[in-house]
Each structure stands twice: as C-alpha cells, then as structure tokens.
Design a protein around this motif. Structure first.
Motif, PDB file in Angstrom:
ATOM      1  N   GLY A 270     -41.774  -6.559 -58.592  1.00 32.11           N
ATOM      2  CA  GLY A 270     -40.372  -6.237 -58.833  1.00 32.11           C
ATOM      3  C   GLY A 270     -40.215  -5.178 -59.895  1.00 32.11           C
ATOM      4  O   GLY A 270     -39.366  -4.276 -59.772  1.00 32.11           O
ATOM      5  N   ALA A 271     -41.053  -5.280 -60.954  1.00 36.23           N
ATOM      6  CA  ALA A 271     -40.958  -4.271 -62.016  1.00 36.23           C
ATOM      7  C   ALA A 271     -41.340  -2.893 -61.487  1.00 36.23           C
ATOM      8  O   ALA A 271     -40.696  -1.881 -61.802  1.00 36.23           O
ATOM      9  CB  ALA A 271     -41.861  -4.673 -63.188  1.00 36.23           C
ATOM     10  N   VAL A 272     -42.423  -2.859 -60.679  1.00 40.90           N
ATOM     11  CA  VAL A 272     -42.832  -1.568 -60.104  1.00 40.90           C
ATOM     12  C   VAL A 272     -41.730  -1.015 -59.197  1.00 40.90           C
ATOM     13  O   VAL A 272     -41.392   0.174 -59.239  1.00 40.90           O
ATOM     14  CB  VAL A 272     -44.157  -1.739 -59.329  1.00 40.90           C
ATOM     15  N   THR A 273     -41.180  -1.898 -58.364  1.00 38.74           N
ATOM     16  CA  THR A 273     -40.124  -1.458 -57.446  1.00 38.74           C
ATOM     17  C   THR A 273     -38.895  -0.986 -58.200  1.00 38.74           C
ATOM     18  O   THR A 273     -38.273   0.031 -57.859  1.00 38.74           O
ATOM     19  CB  THR A 273     -39.758  -2.602 -56.493  1.00 38.74           C
ATOM     20  N   LEU A 274     -38.529  -1.730 -59.227  1.00 36.00           N
ATOM     21  CA  LEU A 274     -37.377  -1.317 -60.026  1.00 36.00           C
ATOM     22  C   LEU A 274     -37.634   0.016 -60.709  1.00 36.00           C
ATOM     23  O   LEU A 274     -36.729   0.860 -60.835  1.00 36.00           O
ATOM     24  CB  LEU A 274     -37.045  -2.399 -61.062  1.00 36.00           C
ATOM     25  N   SER A 275     -38.906   0.203 -61.157  1.00 32.72           N
ATOM     26  CA  SER A 275     -39.231   1.488 -61.782  1.00 32.72           C
ATOM     27  C   SER A 275     -39.123   2.626 -60.770  1.00 32.72           C
ATOM     28  O   SER A 275     -38.557   3.696 -61.079  1.00 32.72           O
ATOM     29  CB  SER A 275     -40.645   1.425 -62.369  1.00 32.72           C
ATOM     30  N   ASP A 276     -39.651   2.384 -59.544  1.00 34.95           N
ATOM     31  CA  ASP A 276     -39.539   3.411 -58.509  1.00 34.95           C
ATOM     32  C   ASP A 276     -38.075   3.679 -58.162  1.00 34.95           C
ATOM     33  O   ASP A 276     -37.665   4.838 -57.980  1.00 34.95           O
ATOM     34  CB  ASP A 276     -40.302   2.971 -57.253  1.00 34.95           C
ATOM     35  N   THR A 277     -37.307   2.605 -58.064  1.00 34.21           N
ATOM     36  CA  THR A 277     -35.885   2.764 -57.755  1.00 34.21           C
ATOM     37  C   THR A 277     -35.184   3.574 -58.841  1.00 34.21           C
ATOM     38  O   THR A 277     -34.349   4.450 -58.559  1.00 34.21           O
ATOM     39  CB  THR A 277     -35.216   1.389 -57.613  1.00 34.21           C
ATOM     40  N   ALA A 278     -35.537   3.274 -60.083  1.00 34.48           N
ATOM     41  CA  ALA A 278     -34.916   4.022 -61.186  1.00 34.48           C
ATOM     42  C   ALA A 278     -35.314   5.498 -61.133  1.00 34.48           C
ATOM     43  O   ALA A 278     -34.478   6.387 -61.375  1.00 34.48           O
ATOM     44  CB  ALA A 278     -35.327   3.406 -62.518  1.00 34.48           C
ATOM     45  N   LYS A 279     -36.603   5.749 -60.811  1.00 35.66           N
ATOM     46  CA  LYS A 279     -37.045   7.135 -60.737  1.00 35.66           C
ATOM     47  C   LYS A 279     -36.313   7.889 -59.626  1.00 35.66           C
ATOM     48  O   LYS A 279     -35.857   9.020 -59.809  1.00 35.66           O
ATOM     49  CB  LYS A 279     -38.554   7.193 -60.507  1.00 35.66           C
ATOM     50  N   VAL A 280     -36.243   7.257 -58.434  1.00 36.42           N
ATOM     51  CA  VAL A 280     -35.561   7.899 -57.312  1.00 36.42           C
ATOM     52  C   VAL A 280     -34.091   8.120 -57.634  1.00 36.42           C
ATOM     53  O   VAL A 280     -33.518   9.183 -57.355  1.00 36.42           O
ATOM     54  CB  VAL A 280     -35.728   7.050 -56.036  1.00 36.42           C
ATOM     55  N   SER A 281     -33.461   7.115 -58.256  1.00 32.62           N
ATOM     56  CA  SER A 281     -32.045   7.244 -58.609  1.00 32.62           C
ATOM     57  C   SER A 281     -31.836   8.332 -59.645  1.00 32.62           C
ATOM     58  O   SER A 281     -30.889   9.138 -59.551  1.00 32.62           O
ATOM     59  CB  SER A 281     -31.525   5.900 -59.130  1.00 32.62           C
ATOM     60  N   ASP A 282     -32.747   8.391 -60.648  1.00 34.08           N
ATOM     61  CA  ASP A 282     -32.628   9.418 -61.675  1.00 34.08           C
ATOM     62  C   ASP A 282     -32.823  10.809 -61.063  1.00 34.08           C
ATOM     63  O   ASP A 282     -32.120  11.770 -61.420  1.00 34.08           O
ATOM     64  CB  ASP A 282     -33.655   9.180 -62.780  1.00 34.08           C
ATOM     65  N   ARG A 283     -33.813  10.911 -60.145  1.00 33.54           N
ATOM     66  CA  ARG A 283     -34.059  12.208 -59.501  1.00 33.54           C
ATOM     67  C   ARG A 283     -32.837  12.657 -58.706  1.00 33.54           C
ATOM     68  O   ARG A 283     -32.441  13.834 -58.755  1.00 33.54           O
ATOM     69  CB  ARG A 283     -35.266  12.084 -58.573  1.00 33.54           C
ATOM     70  N   LEU A 284     -32.228  11.687 -58.028  1.00 28.69           N
ATOM     71  CA  LEU A 284     -31.075  12.051 -57.204  1.00 28.69           C
ATOM     72  C   LEU A 284     -29.871  12.402 -58.064  1.00 28.69           C
ATOM     73  O   LEU A 284     -29.163  13.390 -57.792  1.00 28.69           O
ATOM     74  CB  LEU A 284     -30.748  10.893 -56.265  1.00 28.69           C
ATOM     75  N   GLN A 285     -29.637  11.621 -59.116  1.00 24.39           N
ATOM     76  CA  GLN A 285     -28.428  11.801 -59.915  1.00 24.39           C
ATOM     77  C   GLN A 285     -28.581  12.900 -60.961  1.00 24.39           C
ATOM     78  O   GLN A 285     -27.612  13.630 -61.254  1.00 24.39           O
ATOM     79  CB  GLN A 285     -28.055  10.490 -60.612  1.00 24.39           C
ATOM     80  N   ASP A 286     -29.778  13.001 -61.549  1.00 20.01           N
ATOM     81  CA  ASP A 286     -29.951  13.919 -62.666  1.00 20.01           C
ATOM     82  C   ASP A 286     -30.450  15.290 -62.233  1.00 20.01           C
ATOM     83  O   ASP A 286     -30.370  16.256 -63.033  1.00 20.01           O
ATOM     84  CB  ASP A 286     -30.943  13.331 -63.685  1.00 20.01           C
ATOM     85  N   ARG A 287     -30.966  15.447 -60.984  1.00 22.24           N
ATOM     86  CA  ARG A 287     -31.545  16.735 -60.604  1.00 22.24           C
ATOM     87  C   ARG A 287     -31.000  17.257 -59.275  1.00 22.24           C
ATOM     88  O   ARG A 287     -30.518  18.398 -59.199  1.00 22.24           O
ATOM     89  CB  ARG A 287     -33.064  16.617 -60.556  1.00 22.24           C
ATOM     90  N   ILE A 288     -31.097  16.407 -58.206  1.00 17.61           N
ATOM     91  CA  ILE A 288     -30.684  16.903 -56.892  1.00 17.61           C
ATOM     92  C   ILE A 288     -29.181  17.163 -56.860  1.00 17.61           C
ATOM     93  O   ILE A 288     -28.727  18.239 -56.429  1.00 17.61           O
ATOM     94  CB  ILE A 288     -31.095  15.921 -55.788  1.00 17.61           C
ATOM     95  N   SER A 289     -28.391  16.190 -57.280  1.00 17.11           N
ATOM     96  CA  SER A 289     -26.932  16.379 -57.253  1.00 17.11           C
ATOM     97  C   SER A 289     -26.482  17.530 -58.161  1.00 17.11           C
ATOM     98  O   SER A 289     -25.684  18.386 -57.739  1.00 17.11           O
ATOM     99  CB  SER A 289     -26.240  15.073 -57.648  1.00 17.11           C
ATOM    100  N   PRO A 290     -26.966  17.613 -59.412  1.00 13.50           N
ATOM    101  CA  PRO A 290     -26.588  18.781 -60.216  1.00 13.50           C
ATOM    102  C   PRO A 290     -27.076  20.099 -59.609  1.00 13.50           C
ATOM    103  O   PRO A 290     -26.420  21.143 -59.776  1.00 13.50           O
ATOM    104  CB  PRO A 290     -27.268  18.513 -61.565  1.00 13.50           C
ATOM    105  N   ALA A 291     -28.222  20.050 -58.880  1.00 15.99           N
ATOM    106  CA  ALA A 291     -28.704  21.282 -58.232  1.00 15.99           C
ATOM    107  C   ALA A 291     -27.725  21.750 -57.165  1.00 15.99           C
ATOM    108  O   ALA A 291     -27.476  22.962 -57.007  1.00 15.99           O
ATOM    109  CB  ALA A 291     -30.081  21.047 -57.625  1.00 15.99           C
ATOM    110  N   GLY A 292     -27.151  20.802 -56.409  1.00 14.51           N
ATOM    111  CA  GLY A 292     -26.141  21.188 -55.413  1.00 14.51           C
ATOM    112  C   GLY A 292     -24.954  21.862 -56.050  1.00 14.51           C
ATOM    113  O   GLY A 292     -24.417  22.870 -55.549  1.00 14.51           O
TER     114      GLY A 292
END
Length: 493
Positions: free
Chosen positions: A31-53
């Motif tokens: 669960g910790a690994v999955t939550l970490s991956d989820t946080a990374k994917v969410s951070d990538r989407l919110q902090d980089r991909i969306s601002p890039a658009g």
C-alpha cells in the motif's frame, strides 16, 4: 478426539495471528508503494503536465502577438505596434523555458518544444526582422513569411497534441495507480476478515466446543455421577486440562469411597456408643443402686452390731456407688452433645439464662447479667452451658462470702463474645488448658464435689456451635470464663 489436533490452541491462535500480522505488514508495504506511485503520478499530472498545457496556450498567444505586431507595423508604420511583438518574444522565451522544465521527462513533447523554438527563431530572423527593417508591406517576404508562420502554427498544434496525449497518459496512469491502491486495500480488508473468521472458527472448534463438552461432563460428575469418565476433547493443552480434571475426579472418587467407608465405620461406632450409653444408663446403674441400697439396709439393720470401722466401710461403699452414678450420668451428658441434642433454632439466651438462674442452689448468689442476644443453636445444650458455668462460679466462691457473678455480652463482627466472671478462689494460669479436659480436677473431692467434667462439657457445647472458649488470664479477682457464639445475620451489631 485429540488425534486430529496436533497443535495446542495457543499455537493455533499464534499462527493465525502471525499470518494476519504478516498480511498486514505486506499489505502495508504494498500500500505504501502504491500510494507513493499514486502520489508521483498525481504530482506529475498536476505539477507538470497540466501547467505545461497552460504554458503551450500562452506560447501560442505569444507567437500570435508577434505575428500581429509585425503585420500592424507594416500596415501603419507606427512602431507602437511593435510593443506586442517585443512582449511576445519575451513571453515566448519564458514559456519555452518553463516547458523545458515541465516536459523534461516527456521526450516527444520536449522535442516539439525545441523544434518549435528553433522554427520561431528562424521565422523572426528570416522574415519578421527583415520586414520590420524594410517597412514595405508589398515585399515578397510577406507571403513567404505568412507560409512560414503557418508552419509554426502547425508545430504549435503538434506540441498541443503531444502535451494532451501526455495528460491523457498521466490520467490513465493515475487511474491505474488508484485502482491498484484500492485493490490492495480490499485485499488487506479481506485478509483481516478472513483472519477474524479463522479465529472465530478456531475459537469455536478448538476452545468453546471442547470446553462445553468438558463442562457438561463436569456437571454430570458434580450432579452425582462420579463414575462418569471425562473426555479429552480439543487441542493438546485442553486435553491436558481435561486429564488433570479427570485425575482430580479419580482422587475425589477415591476420597469419597474412603469417606463412605469411614462413615460406615463411624455409623457402627455411633451404634456401639448408643448401645454403650443404653447399657451405662440402665444396666450399669442398676448394680450401683443395689450396692448402695443394700449397704444402707445393712447399716440400718445391723448398725448397732457394727463398730465404727465397719460403718465407715459401708459409708465408703455408698459414697463410691453414688460417685460412680454421677460419673456415668456426666459421661452420658458429655456423649450426647452434638449427637442427641442437635437442634438448630433461634434461642433467646436471656430467657434460657433466667431459667438456669432460678434453679441455682445458692439463693444468696448475686448475679448481674447484661442484655443477652438471640442466637441459633440447641436450647438444651445452651441451658447446660449456662448451668455448668454458673454452678462452677457458685461452687468455687470464697468461703464466708456470698458468690457474686457478672455476665457480659458484646458483639464483635460476626460473633458474640460472652464472659462469666466471679470473685471466687480463681484458677492459676498454668491450669488454663487443663480445666477444659474431661475428668481433670484441680482440688480434692473432700474439698469440692463434682466429677471434673463440667467445663469439658462447656467446651464441647461451645465448639459444637462454632465458637471457642478460654480462661481470661488477665483477670485476677477470681475466674473469668470467656466464650463466643456465632451471631445471626439479622442480629443488631
């Protein structure tokens, strides 16, 4: 039933709990690994991909501002129209730098950014700057520059598509990460529920059911079926417990058999004692009465023919027979305590004491008695207790002085404490135990009469009622006999 159980109940529960702990630990790690991956994917989407658009849109606006500024300047010749051109260049450079940061892990989109930046630079150097310098709206560069800017627009559209594709991939990865997280949580919850169900099944089959069987068997034995053997159900530790209870049952059965044998012997002994009492009260006293009667008849008929020695011998014989009768009667009274007299009723000690007091031989005796309570016991035995204690107090009074007796009663917790004291000759402390032994006398018969059994009867009566009796050695003005009797539950304290 122990054959199918190879592990103790403690070991079974320990293994089950260990499996649950392992499941929790593994689930927590996953669960910790999955939550970490989820946080990374969410951070990538919110902090980089969306601002890039957003940056791509602003980049497109900056390019359009540049093209509009150049066209306005060519048509009007007013350099004020070049302000949007200069601002667009600065905005473009800032947006390109941000896109390089946002899309550093997106090689396709990053390549689009670099290509778009190079194309924009070539458009400015090849078309925009020469047109601004020529100030000729009819220059052939206008048409070729417009075609070059259209290619720039196409590159911008490609960048937007690639950024949108990256955003779509990020959202899909986020959804997959959340699904994995939810799956792991469901597995953990399912494992915990399965563990709890396993514990419940183990508790029922390994503990509760064997204990119910053992309890039913123990109740059967407790209800009187002492020959019923106890089973050994369940895991080895419960089987050992059942074996220990079975061993205890064997010892109880053996003790019960021995008790029954002893009870039978006691019953025969009591029967023999009752027979002896019958013989003692009838057959033994009849010869004694005849001896005394015939000796007295001999004295009356031949008294004038007998000398003083012969009359003395006859008096000795009559006295011996009389004392033997007294001993037999006292011994019978001693043996009847707890055997013949064994009623348990509420006894008003004040009334019992009053009847005994009225029967005292010495009418000059002064008796002071405190209020006496109601206790449970045998009325006849308690009357004998007062009679012996008062008689002793009167008999062993000081010569020439009227007996003075004081009776006290005091509640102490769950019992009553009584004291019967006199001002007589007293009892030496070294005789405090001897006075309660049967047939033990402290004085010669010619000084004080009696058989020496009175206080022994008192001791047996008090102990039969659950109390104790003793001589108060602190009292020096005579003798004080103390004893206790249990108090009734509703008696006032």
């Amino acid at each position: 039933m122990t054959g199918r159980w190879r592990l103790t109940s403690q070991r079974l529960f320990a293994l089950t709990l260990g499996a649950m702990v392992a499941l929790i630990v593994l689930g927590s790690v996953a669960g910790a690994v999955t939550l970490s991956d989820t946080a990374k994917v969410s951070d990538r989407l919110q902090d980089r991909i969306s601002p890039a658009g957003t940056a791509v849109v602003q980049l497109g606006v900056a390019l359009v501002d540049q093209e509009t500024g150049v066209r306005g300047y060519l048509l009007s010749g007013d350099r004020q129209f070049l302000v949007p051109y200069d601002t667009g260049i600065k905005t473009e450079q800032r947006m390109v730098e941000q896109l390089r940061q946002f899309l550093r892990d997106e090689p396709v989109a990053l390549a689009d950014v670099e290509r778009l930046a190079r194309d924009a630079e070539r458009w400015r150097s090849g078309y925009a700057e020469p047109l601004i310098a020529a100030k000729d709206p009819r220059s052939p560069l206008v048409e070729t520059g417009k075609a070059a800017f259209d290619r720039l627009r196409a590159g911008l559209a490609t960048l937007q598509r690639d950024v949108e594709a990256a955003r779509t991939a990020g959202r899909s990865a986020l959804a997959d990460a959340r699904e994995r997280r939810d799956t792991i949580l469901l597995v953990i919850i399912g494992g915990l529920l399965a563990g709890l169900a396993a514990i419940a099944v183990l508790l029922q089959s390994a503990v509760l059911r064997p204990l119910q069987e053992l309890r039913a068997s123990v109740r059967r034995v407790a209800d009187g079926d002492f020959d019923h053997r106890l089973p050994s159900p369940g895991p080895p530790d419960l089987a050992e417990l059942a074996a220990d209870v079975e061993a205890m049952r064997d010892r109880v059965v053996a003790a019960l058999a021995e008790s029954r044998s002893t009870e039978e012997q006691l019953r025969r002994s009591n029967s023999d004692l009752e027979q002896f009492a019958y013989v003692a009260s009838h057959d033994l006293q009849e010869p004694l009465r005849k001896i005394a009667s015939f000796c007295q008849m001999l004295q009356r008929r031949y008294g004038d023919q007998l000398d003083d020695r012969a009359r003395q011998y006859i008096a000795f014989a009559v006295d011996g027979a009389t004392r033997m009768q007294a001993l037999i009667n006292d011994l019978l009274a001693f043996s009847r305590v707890g055997r013949v007299y064994d009623n348990v009723v509420d006894v008003d000690l004040a009334r019992t004491f009053a009847r005994v007091r009225s029967d005292l031989a010495d009418a000059d005796a002064v008796v002071d008695c405190a209020p006496l309570p109601v206790v449970q016991g045998d009325p006849t035995l308690l009357s004998m207790l007062w009679q012996n204690l008062l008689s002793n107090a009167v008999k062993f009074g000081k010569p020439g002085e009227p007996p003075r007796i004081t009776v006290a009663a005091e509640r102490e917790d769950a019992e009553w404490r009584f004291a019967v004291q006199d001002r007589g000759i007293g009892i030496e402390p070294q005789f405090n135990e001897k006075i309660f032994v049967i047939f033990q006398r402290l004085h010669p018969r010619d000084v004080y009469s009696g058989t020496g059994i009175g206080l022994a009867i008192c001791k047996r009566i008090v102990e039969h009622h659950g109390g104790r009796i003793w001589l108060d050695q602190q009292y020096a003005d005579g003798a004080r006999i103390c004893f206790t009797l249990p108090a009734t539950a509703d008696a006032p304290a």
